[in-house]
Scaffold this motif. Structure first.
Motif, short mmCIF file in Angstrom:
data_model
loop_
_atom_site.label_atom_id
_atom_site.label_comp_id
_atom_site.label_asym_id
_atom_site.label_seq_id
_atom_site.Cartn_x
_atom_site.Cartn_y
_atom_site.Cartn_z
N GLY A 69 4.28 1.52 -2.56
CA GLY A 69 3.97 0.87 -4.01
C GLY A 69 2.73 1.34 -4.63
O GLY A 69 2.32 0.52 -5.61
N ARG A 70 2.09 2.16 -4.28
CA ARG A 70 0.67 2.79 -4.53
C ARG A 70 0.76 4.13 -5.03
O ARG A 70 1.64 4.70 -5.00
CB ARG A 70 -0.49 2.29 -3.51
CG ARG A 70 -0.15 1.06 -2.90
CD ARG A 70 -0.92 0.05 -3.90
NE ARG A 70 -2.12 -0.06 -4.21
CZ ARG A 70 -2.96 -0.35 -3.20
NH1 ARG A 70 -2.77 -1.09 -2.25
NH2 ARG A 70 -4.57 -0.29 -3.27
N GLU A 191 7.46 -3.46 2.88
CA GLU A 191 7.23 -2.61 1.94
C GLU A 191 8.46 -2.11 1.22
O GLU A 191 8.39 -2.05 -0.04
CB GLU A 191 6.79 -1.32 2.73
CG GLU A 191 5.53 -1.36 3.29
CD GLU A 191 5.26 -0.23 4.35
OE1 GLU A 191 4.13 -0.15 4.56
OE2 GLU A 191 5.98 0.18 4.87
N ARG A 194 8.84 -5.04 -1.70
CA ARG A 194 8.23 -4.87 -2.66
C ARG A 194 8.28 -3.78 -3.35
O ARG A 194 8.48 -3.70 -4.67
CB ARG A 194 6.67 -4.34 -2.01
CG ARG A 194 5.99 -5.57 -1.45
CD ARG A 194 4.64 -5.08 -0.74
NE ARG A 194 3.85 -6.44 -0.37
CZ ARG A 194 3.01 -6.13 0.36
NH1 ARG A 194 2.92 -5.25 1.36
NH2 ARG A 194 2.19 -7.26 0.68
N ALA A 198 9.92 -3.80 -7.34
CA ALA A 198 9.21 -3.42 -8.29
C ALA A 198 10.15 -2.16 -9.12
O ALA A 198 9.54 -1.85 -9.86
CB ALA A 198 8.12 -2.50 -7.69
N ALA A 284 5.04 -11.98 -0.04
CA ALA A 284 4.59 -10.69 -0.17
C ALA A 284 4.97 -10.26 -1.76
O ALA A 284 4.19 -9.60 -2.31
CB ALA A 284 5.35 -9.69 0.93
N LEU A 285 6.35 -10.68 -2.15
CA LEU A 285 6.56 -10.26 -3.24
C LEU A 285 5.90 -11.05 -4.36
O LEU A 285 5.53 -10.58 -5.59
CB LEU A 285 8.17 -10.66 -3.53
CG LEU A 285 8.99 -9.79 -2.70
CD1 LEU A 285 10.55 -10.18 -2.85
CD2 LEU A 285 8.79 -8.38 -2.92
N ARG A 287 2.53 -12.05 -4.29
CA ARG A 287 1.35 -11.30 -4.24
C ARG A 287 1.48 -10.06 -5.06
O ARG A 287 0.51 -9.62 -5.74
CB ARG A 287 0.74 -11.00 -2.76
CG ARG A 287 0.31 -12.41 -1.98
CD ARG A 287 -0.28 -11.91 -0.67
NE ARG A 287 -0.59 -12.95 0.20
CZ ARG A 287 -1.16 -12.96 1.53
NH1 ARG A 287 -1.27 -11.81 1.84
NH2 ARG A 287 -1.25 -13.94 2.11
N ASP A 288 2.38 -9.49 -4.66
CA ASP A 288 2.73 -8.13 -5.38
C ASP A 288 2.95 -8.11 -6.88
O ASP A 288 2.55 -7.34 -7.57
CB ASP A 288 3.93 -7.11 -4.70
CG ASP A 288 3.95 -5.77 -5.00
OD1 ASP A 288 2.81 -5.20 -4.80
OD2 ASP A 288 5.03 -5.53 -5.49
N THR A 289 3.83 -9.23 -7.29
CA THR A 289 4.01 -9.31 -8.56
C THR A 289 2.71 -9.76 -9.54
O THR A 289 2.76 -9.36 -10.50
CB THR A 289 5.04 -10.58 -8.61
OG1 THR A 289 6.25 -10.45 -8.18
CG2 THR A 289 5.31 -10.92 -10.24
N LEU A 291 -0.11 -8.71 -8.64
CA LEU A 291 -0.80 -7.60 -8.58
C LEU A 291 -0.51 -6.47 -9.59
O LEU A 291 -0.98 -5.95 -10.65
CB LEU A 291 -1.00 -6.76 -7.42
CG LEU A 291 -1.87 -5.45 -7.20
CD1 LEU A 291 -3.38 -5.79 -7.50
CD2 LEU A 291 -1.56 -4.96 -5.82
N ARG A 292 0.92 -6.44 -9.73
CA ARG A 292 1.48 -5.44 -10.66
C ARG A 292 1.51 -5.97 -12.08
O ARG A 292 1.34 -5.34 -13.18
CB ARG A 292 2.98 -5.31 -10.40
CG ARG A 292 3.19 -4.48 -9.25
CD ARG A 292 4.59 -3.92 -8.99
NE ARG A 292 5.25 -5.20 -8.63
CZ ARG A 292 6.40 -5.79 -9.38
NH1 ARG A 292 6.54 -5.30 -10.72
NH2 ARG A 292 7.05 -6.80 -8.91
#
Length: 660
Positions: A69-70, A191, A194, A198, A284-285, A287-289, A291-292
């Motif tokens: 996701g990067r 991963e 995520r 996304a 994890a989701l 935290r990723d949300t 960040l995105r």
């Protein structure tokens, strides 16, 4: 699909204006139009222009790594060398997290980008204001063709680039073929969750080569079944099987993300009784949300809001059950329910005991599978249940196995249609007898596409789960042969020294590859090694936090049991083996530590749970593992060497390499 937001020959790049390059980046960007991002791009472009004077080759900016996701800031192709550059604008030091990040990107290219498999890949960390790195030392790479990260700054980047090109032999690499080459990742379940959440499709984040089962086929088969159920107003239950690590959970998440709109007629929910898995994926989701949201829209999202969004997507199956019980008679809002590890749903006795003791419901006399089917049956139009099933994965008392689901349909819901994996008849699923009783029914359909036969957990060797099965089933000759096939790509080693095992893990891992110690929940006599299975551990911190956190798996202080790691994975694992499961004259012997001594287990079901626990532990590692079997103690009768020696000798006799 364009893998990078900007790509051009170095010559074209040098003649293009900043506005042209920035314009193309913005046009292809999925980020919000943030001034800070444009400023960073302008600085990066300026640094690259100066350093690339006099060079021929190709430049990619913002190269996509969907598994993570990067995006890699820049990739240079010069004289056949792949140089992956991570910029840290205005940074004045080389942080370990940044070094790991730059290495992670290079690892991803080397492992999963087809045209980079045989290329020289060099990661570069460019911290613009850090001190100069006086000498470039290219160590012999542990992974063929992949070098350790090179650290440089803005002032030294041009000379660093020249040194790389001077010291590394030139090879042939077609820039167009490299850019168009297949990217075939094998993500961890974290991963994958995520990436799917996304908006990536399963085809983007999974391998699709001829040697691996195409997860897309299984997903598409389920989509067809769901669409048919909606069109014909039918109620359907599907059984998807697979070996450990085959991607069953990934298939479920793929469907849940596609049908995540609560207003849609196809609204789905992903359910799991595996609390650690639910907790870890949600965190994890979330935290990723956050960040995105910051990257894409420049907004600072509260964690509570991010967690609320995620909770509707992934739910604990027991909470779903309780909500249905509380709203008795009311149909769920979802048309599609995906049950992960459905074989672990509770039998009637366990469900009845729990509901009576914990919920104050004295007359709850049906199994969890039957009740969950009854909840979805409340819908008066159509419904689909997808049961994701692992063979030999039951690890706890009261788990009903898959037969309970089929029996419930046969006895109480005969109008439901069954779509069944052809592999469900295999002995490890223990449902052959009940399947025989229904297979002549018109509404029972068997499909090969509903079975995932190849483990995707280990991208280095797909036969790990088969090797573990032969070890546990005492199929000595086949185990020996499989070990020899595995060892070159998937190292498995054996030791009696825990410090040696820990050092081996650290030596193998690169970048932020995750490693940790796993152990049976019945391993009560490893305390002298500071391995205490009764000591509470934070599974979220263990799986998600970095090397700086003492609670993370990296510190090798906290250990995870089969209950913490089922459905999840590590890159490298240390399996610590106690006297609870020991090799004897007639095969495996089963013990439980009670009071101050080991007691032999007589119950066949408990024996199976224990064997399955070790199956789970031995199939967690994606890249390799070390097995630690203690030497025991002559002074402690609870740790007698005879509890351990025979296990060690058995594993060694299979050919497992000894270290330390």
């Amino acid at each position: 699909m364009n893998r990078s937001w900007y790509s051009a020959s170095i010559e074209v790049f040098q003649h293009a204006s900043d506005e042209q390059v920035i314009g193309e980046l913005v046009l292809n960007s999925t980020f919000a139009d943030l001034p800070t991002q444009k400023i960073a791009w302008i600085k990066e472009i300026s640094i690259l222009r100066k350093a690339l004077q006099g060079h021929d080759g190709w430049l990619h900016l913002e190269f996509n790594i969907p598994r993570m996701g990067r995006r890699i800031d820049a990739v240079l192709l010069i004289k056949g060398i792949v140089i992956a550059i991570e910029f840290k604008i205005d940074a004045n030091q080389y942080l370990m997290t940044d070094i790991d990040q730059s290495y992670d990107y290079a690892l991803d290219l080397k492992y999963f980008h087809e045209a980079s498999h045989n290329a020289i890949v060099i990661p570069v960390l460019l911290a613009t204001k850090a001190q100069a790195n006086p000498a470039l030392l290219f160590k012999h790479p542990r992974i063929l063709g992949l070098y350790e990260p090179v650290r440089t700054n803005e002032a030294e980047f041009a000379s660093t680039l020249k040194a790389i090109i001077h010291q590394i032999p030139e090879t042939t690499l077609d820039p167009k073929l490299w850019a168009d080459a297949a990217y075939r990742p094998t993500p961890t379940i974290i991963e994958a969750a995520r990436a799917l959440y996304a908006g990536h499709g399963v085809a983007e984040i999974s391998r699709n080569d001829a040697g691996a089962i195409n997860l897309t086929k299984t997903s598409e088969q389920l989509f067809r079944i769901i669409d048919q159920a909606r069109e014909k107003k039918e109620k359907v239950i599907c059984f998807v099987t697979g070996v450990p690590g085959a991607g069953k959970t990934l298939v479920g998440l793929n469907i849940a993300t596609r049908y995540s709109d609560e207003q849609s007629e196809l609204y789905s929910v992903f359910l799991s009784g595996n609390k650690p898995l639910v907790d870890i994926l949600r965190e994890a989701l979330a935290r990723d949300t956050i960040l995105r949201e910051k990257l894409n829209h420049g907004k600072k999202l509260k964690k509570s809001e991010a967690q609320t969004r995620v909770k509707a997507f992934i739910q604990n199956v027991h909470h779903f059950r309780d909500d249905c019980q509380k709203n008795d008679g009311q149909a769920p809002v979802e048309h599609v329910a995906l049950f992960d590890e459905a074989q672990r749903a509770w039998n009637k006795e366990q469900t009845s005991f729990f509901m009576k003791q914990k919920k104050g419901v004295p007359d709850f006399e049906i199994s969890e599978p039957e009740y969950l089917i009854s909840c979805m049956d409340r819908r008066d139009d159509w419904a689909v249940i997808v049961c994701l099933v692992g063979g030999g994965q039951e690890i706890n008392t009261g788990e009903a196995g898959i037969s309970a689901w089929i029996e419930a349909v046969r006895e109480k819901y005969p109008d439901w249609h069954l779509f069944i994996s052809s592999a469900l008849t295999d002995s490890e699923y223990e449902s052959g007898e009940v399947l025989a009783s229904i297979q002549t029914r018109k509404n029972v359909h068997f499909h090969n596409e509903l079975h995932l036969a190849t483990s995707m957990r280990s991208f280095r060797a797909e036969s790990v789960s088969r090797f573990v099965k032969t070890v546990l089933d005492c199929e000595v000759e086949e185990a020996k042969a499989l070990y020899q096939q595995l060892q070159e790509r998937y190292p498995i080693v054996l030791t009696r020294n825990l410090d040696c095992a820990k050092e081996w893990l650290k030596a193998q891992a690169r970048g932020s590859e995750r490693y940790g110690m796993v152990v049976s929940s019945q391993a009560q006599r490893l305390k002298p090694y500071a391995i205490d299975v009764r000591s509470p551990m934070n599974h979220i911190k263990w799986f998600l936090d970095g090397k700086e956190d003492v609670r993370s798996s990296y510190y090798l202080e906290e250990v995870a049991t089969e209950f913490h790691v089922q459905g999840l994975e590590l890159d490298w694992a240390c399996v610590s083996w106690d006297g609870d499961f020991r090799y004897g004259n007639k095969g495996w012997e089963h013990y439980s530590f009670r009071g101050n001594k080991w007691q032999q287990i007589k119950s066949e079901s408990r024996k199976q749970y224990q064997k399955n626990a070790y199956r789970v532990l031995l199939t967690r590692a994606r890249q390799g593992m070390v097995i630690f079997v203690p030497e025991g103690s002559g002074d402690d009768p609870t740790r007698s060497s005879r509890f351990y020696d025979s296990t060690y000798k058995y594993l060694k006799a299979l050919g497992v390499e000894e270290i330390g």
